[in-house]
Motif scaffolding. Sequence first.
Motif, mmCIF file in Angstrom:
data_model
loop_
_atom_site.group_PDB
_atom_site.id
_atom_site.type_symbol
_atom_site.label_atom_id
_atom_site.label_comp_id
_atom_site.label_asym_id
_atom_site.label_seq_id
_atom_site.Cartn_x
_atom_site.Cartn_y
_atom_site.Cartn_z
ATOM 1 N N GLN A 120 0.803 -1.242 -0.057
ATOM 2 C CA GLN A 120 -0.052 0.145 -0.014
ATOM 3 C C GLN A 120 1.409 1.244 -0.012
ATOM 4 N N ASN A 121 2.252 1.620 0.906
ATOM 5 C CA ASN A 121 3.028 1.864 1.250
ATOM 6 C C ASN A 121 3.434 2.260 -0.890
ATOM 7 N N VAL A 122 3.950 1.356 -1.293
ATOM 8 C CA VAL A 122 4.571 2.021 -1.902
ATOM 9 C C VAL A 122 3.747 1.965 -3.200
ATOM 10 N N LEU A 123 2.449 1.287 -3.639
ATOM 11 C CA LEU A 123 1.249 2.291 -4.440
ATOM 12 C C LEU A 123 0.897 3.585 -4.878
ATOM 13 N N ALA A 124 0.950 4.170 -3.114
ATOM 14 C CA ALA A 124 0.248 5.416 -2.770
ATOM 15 C C ALA A 124 1.446 6.134 -3.223
ATOM 16 N N VAL A 125 3.240 5.891 -3.155
ATOM 17 C CA VAL A 125 3.961 6.593 -4.313
ATOM 18 C C VAL A 125 4.530 6.265 -5.624
ATOM 19 N N LEU A 126 3.772 4.961 -6.012
ATOM 20 C CA LEU A 126 3.324 5.301 -7.398
ATOM 21 C C LEU A 126 2.473 5.410 -8.260
ATOM 22 N N GLN A 127 1.582 6.020 -7.845
ATOM 23 C CA GLN A 127 -0.147 6.028 -8.314
ATOM 24 C C GLN A 127 -0.175 7.971 -8.675
ATOM 25 N N ASP A 128 1.073 8.248 -8.329
ATOM 26 C CA ASP A 128 1.557 9.461 -9.055
ATOM 27 C C ASP A 128 2.519 9.662 -9.792
ATOM 28 N N LYS A 129 1.323 10.018 -11.163
ATOM 29 C CA LYS A 129 2.348 9.787 -12.193
ATOM 30 C C LYS A 129 3.055 11.327 -12.971
ATOM 31 N N ASP A 130 3.179 11.689 -11.653
ATOM 32 C CA ASP A 130 4.430 13.158 -11.905
ATOM 33 C C ASP A 130 5.618 12.344 -11.665
ATOM 34 N N VAL A 131 5.352 11.730 -9.935
ATOM 35 C CA VAL A 131 6.553 11.292 -9.383
ATOM 36 C C VAL A 131 6.769 10.273 -10.323
ATOM 37 N N LEU A 132 6.363 9.189 -11.356
ATOM 38 C CA LEU A 132 6.500 8.351 -12.027
ATOM 39 C C LEU A 132 7.356 8.933 -12.914
ATOM 40 N N SER A 136 11.324 8.151 -13.814
ATOM 41 C CA SER A 136 11.929 7.595 -14.916
ATOM 42 C C SER A 136 13.032 8.084 -16.237
ATOM 43 N N ASN A 137 13.204 10.068 -15.025
ATOM 44 C CA ASN A 137 14.224 10.604 -15.612
ATOM 45 C C ASN A 137 15.430 10.812 -14.280
ATOM 46 N N ALA A 138 15.160 10.389 -13.505
ATOM 47 C CA ALA A 138 16.453 10.707 -13.070
ATOM 48 C C ALA A 138 17.675 9.475 -13.418
ATOM 49 N N ASP A 139 18.709 10.407 -12.874
ATOM 50 C CA ASP A 139 20.304 9.397 -13.349
ATOM 51 C C ASP A 139 21.154 9.342 -12.586
ATOM 52 N N ARG A 140 20.558 9.509 -11.312
ATOM 53 C CA ARG A 140 21.618 9.047 -9.615
ATOM 54 C C ARG A 140 20.553 8.504 -8.680
ATOM 55 N N CYS A 141 20.807 7.373 -7.950
ATOM 56 C CA CYS A 141 20.349 6.639 -6.981
ATOM 57 C C CYS A 141 20.138 8.429 -5.875
ATOM 58 N N SER A 142 20.610 9.388 -5.147
ATOM 59 C CA SER A 142 20.329 9.615 -4.372
ATOM 60 C C SER A 142 19.177 10.199 -5.293
ATOM 61 N N GLU A 143 19.103 10.908 -5.969
ATOM 62 C CA GLU A 143 18.432 11.580 -6.273
ATOM 63 C C GLU A 143 16.434 10.760 -7.065
ATOM 64 N N ILE A 144 17.205 9.579 -6.602
ATOM 65 C CA ILE A 144 15.913 8.796 -6.977
ATOM 66 C C ILE A 144 14.792 8.100 -5.994
ATOM 67 N N ILE A 145 15.906 8.532 -4.645
ATOM 68 C CA ILE A 145 15.569 8.382 -3.122
ATOM 69 C C ILE A 145 14.792 9.559 -3.061
ATOM 70 N N ASN A 146 15.319 10.887 -3.399
ATOM 71 C CA ASN A 146 14.981 11.820 -2.494
ATOM 72 C C ASN A 146 13.565 12.015 -3.267
ATOM 73 N N ILE A 147 13.137 11.769 -4.902
ATOM 74 C CA ILE A 147 11.859 11.528 -5.250
ATOM 75 C C ILE A 147 10.792 11.074 -4.625
ATOM 76 N N VAL A 148 11.150 10.088 -3.721
ATOM 77 C CA VAL A 148 10.443 9.445 -2.920
ATOM 78 C C VAL A 148 10.389 9.556 -1.493
ATOM 79 N N LYS A 149 10.922 9.996 -0.831
ATOM 80 C CA LYS A 149 10.590 11.283 -0.027
ATOM 81 C C LYS A 149 10.541 12.550 0.071
ATOM 82 N N GLU A 150 10.292 13.262 -1.405
ATOM 83 C CA GLU A 150 9.519 14.624 -1.182
ATOM 84 C C GLU A 150 8.554 14.136 -1.223
ATOM 85 N N LYS A 151 8.043 12.758 -2.204
ATOM 86 C CA LYS A 151 6.388 12.232 -1.966
ATOM 87 C C LYS A 151 5.480 11.844 -1.086
ATOM 88 N N GLU A 152 6.359 11.324 -0.680
ATOM 89 C CA GLU A 152 5.897 10.932 0.993
ATOM 90 C C GLU A 152 6.201 11.980 1.968
#
Length: 154
Positions: A120-132, A136-152
């Motif tokens: 449910q927590n993962v889906l809450a992040v992934l149901q936002d097309k802007d986040v997806l 998809s455009n991120a090219d660094r690990c830290s950037e991906i983590i920060n996108i998830v953190k920002e969404k949550e």
Amino acid sequence: MVWEQLKEELIFPKLEASNSKEVFEKVGGKFIEEGFCKDSYVDALVNRESEFPTGIDVDGFGIAIPHTDISHVNKAGIAIATLENPVKFVQMGTDNEEVEAKVIFMLAVDDPKKHLELLQNVLAVLQDKDVLNKLSNADRCSEIINIVKEKESK
């Protein structure tokens, strides 16, 4: 929170894979290498995916959330792969409808009681097309983590 469980060694920006099995081998193989999962994990992913597909279409954006039975897991973890080129996954709840997955959240679940909550927590992040799109455009690990953190954090 999902982002608190993310580790850079389990983040794969712009992963090159030609099919779901290759995604399982590369990402699942890292789960095994890092001690999160047993040697049986990758085969278990392949077998489970054939019975219970994990592809999801979010407003035309394909994702997948592959995972296995807890018997193949040593400790809980979440891996994220953004794919250089989309890979076909069968859509959840169908036998043959395909989704071109661009973002993969692979789960290593060690507690069946927490399985549904994590999904449910993962889906809450992934149901936002802007986040997806950002993932998809991120090219660094830290950037991906920060996108998830920002969404949550919202």
